[in-house]
Write an enzyme that holds these catalytic residues in place. Sequence first.
Site, PDB file in Angstrom:
ATOM      1  CG  MET A 161     -23.334  37.833  64.293  1.00 28.22           C
ATOM      2  SD  MET A 161     -24.554  39.047  65.008  1.00 28.22           S
ATOM      3  CE  MET A 161     -24.214  39.858  64.341  1.00 28.22           C
ATOM      4  N   GLY A 162     -20.938  35.150  61.183  1.00 27.81           N
ATOM      5  CA  GLY A 162     -21.295  34.923  60.111  1.00 27.81           C
ATOM      6  C   GLY A 162     -21.040  35.633  58.564  1.00 27.81           C
ATOM      7  CG  LEU A 182     -16.991  34.142  58.303  1.00 29.09           C
ATOM      8  CD1 LEU A 182     -16.615  33.235  59.009  1.00 29.09           C
ATOM      9  CD2 LEU A 182     -17.177  34.804  59.485  1.00 29.09           C
ATOM     10  CG  HIS A 232     -15.488  38.102  60.473  1.00 24.15           C
ATOM     11  ND1 HIS A 232     -16.041  39.010  59.541  1.00 24.15           N
ATOM     12  CD2 HIS A 232     -16.128  38.762  61.612  1.00 24.15           C
ATOM     13  CE1 HIS A 232     -17.377  39.194  60.184  1.00 24.15           C
ATOM     14  NE2 HIS A 232     -17.189  38.884  60.804  1.00 24.15           N
ATOM     15  CB  ILE A 249      -9.200  44.076  58.585  1.00 24.71           C
ATOM     16  CG1 ILE A 249      -8.568  43.563  59.386  1.00 24.71           C
ATOM     17  CG2 ILE A 249      -8.490  44.143  57.215  1.00 24.71           C
ATOM     18  CD1 ILE A 249      -6.847  43.473  59.905  1.00 24.71           C
ATOM     19  CB  SER A 253     -20.913  40.484  57.654  1.00 25.90           C
ATOM     20  OG  SER A 253     -20.342  40.685  58.933  1.00 25.90           O
ATOM     21  NE  ARG A 254     -25.831  45.932  59.950  1.00 20.23           N
ATOM     22  CZ  ARG A 254     -25.025  45.819  61.383  1.00 20.23           C
ATOM     23  NH1 ARG A 254     -23.859  45.022  60.766  1.00 20.23           N
ATOM     24  NH2 ARG A 254     -26.148  44.731  61.520  1.00 20.23           N
TER      25      ARG A 254
HETATM   26  O1  PAF Z   1     -19.747  41.757  66.576  1.00 21.17           O
HETATM   27  C1  PAF Z   1     -20.348  39.853  66.291  1.00 21.17           C
HETATM   28  O2  PAF Z   1     -20.713  39.771  65.689  1.00 21.17           O
HETATM   29  C2  PAF Z   1     -21.405  40.005  67.121  1.00 21.17           C
HETATM   30  O3  PAF Z   1     -22.500  41.468  68.347  1.00 21.17           O
HETATM   31  C3  PAF Z   1     -21.403  38.585  68.771  1.00 21.17           C
HETATM   32  C4  PAF Z   1     -19.895  39.578  69.446  1.00 21.17           C
HETATM   33  C5  PAF Z   1     -20.670  37.883  68.145  1.00 21.17           C
HETATM   34  C6  PAF Z   1     -22.309  38.811  68.692  1.00 21.17           C
HETATM   35  O4  PAF Z   1     -23.248  38.382  68.666  1.00 21.17           O
END
Ligand code: PAF
Length: 282
Positions: free
Chosen positions: A30-31, A33, A37, A178, A188-189
Site C-alpha cells: 500500500m506504499g 515503503l 517492503h 525487518i 508504514s505507521r
Molecule cells: O499488507 C499490505 O500492505 C496490504 O494488506 C496488502 C497485502 C497490500 C493488500 O492491500
Amino acid sequence: MYIFKKVSDLQKHLDGLREAGKTVAFAPTMGALHNGHLSLINKANEIADVSVSSIFVNPTQFDQKEDLDKYPRTVEKDIQMLIGSECDVLLLPTPDEIYPSDVEVRNDFDFGVLDDVLEGAHRDGHFAGVGQVVNRLLEIVQPNWIVMGQKDYQQTAIIRRLLELTESKTKIVVSPTIREEDGLAMSSRNVRLEPDERKEAPTIHASLENVRAAYGSGEVEQAKKDAIAQIEASGSMKIDYFDIVHPTTLKSVTKWDEAEQLVVCTAVHLGKVRLIDNILIP
Ligand code: PAF
C-alpha cells in the site's frame, strides 16, 4: 522499472514475459515503503526472473475512515526506492482499475476462524477487504509466487487460505519481519508516532522476546500475563490483544508443546497509532 497505471497494459507486458518463459514473483503493497517492503522485493528478485510490485491503498480493508485518510502516501519516494531495489515492474492503479464497474470483484471468501480471532476480532471487515483486493491483484498479475511479510502473520494465514479456496497455482512465500535497531518492527505507521511514543514502542518487541525467554518453563498463561504487564507498565500503551497461538489455526494455546512452533502476537495502541507485531517461538 516499468510503471503501469492500466491493468490491461501490465497484463500485456507480463504475458510477453511469460511467453518468453519468465517466472514472476509479486509483492503487493500500500506504499509508504520502508526496508521491510524492500526485503520483499529482494526476495522476489531472488526467487523469480521478474519482480512485480503494486502500490494501492485499498479502501475496502480499512474499518476506520480516519486510518484510511491518514495512511501515509509517498508515491514519488516509493518509486525511487523500488528502482533502487531493482524492482522490474510496478502497478500503480487508480481505484477504478482495481474495482471497475463492469467486473465483479469477489469479497465473499469464507476464512472461517482465521478471520474471527486477533486482528479479525478487532477490525471488522478488514480481512474480507484484504481477501478481495489480493484476489483481484492475483487475477491481474497471475504470479508464480506472492511474497508477503511475516509482520502481518495473520494476513499470511488468510492469503494461504485464499489460495486454497481459489485453487490458485500461485504459491506464497513469507519473508521475515525487518526491525529497527531497537527491535521495533518496521511499519508504514511508525512515522506517525510522536518522539516520546517512538521511544516507548520497542517495549512491544521486548515483551514478545520475554515470552520467547519463558518458552517451555512455567505456564503459558503466566508468560502472557507477564508480557501484558510489561506493556501496560509503560502507561502509554493500550493493548487490543496479546496472545500465544497455534501457527495454522491461530487458536490460543495453553501448553508450550501444542505445536512445534507457536506465534506470539499483539496489537497495541500507542497515541493515535495502532501497531502490530509477532514472533515465532522457539
Ligand atoms: O499488507 C499490505 O500492505 C496490504 O494488506 C496488502 C497485502 C497490500 C493488500 O492491500
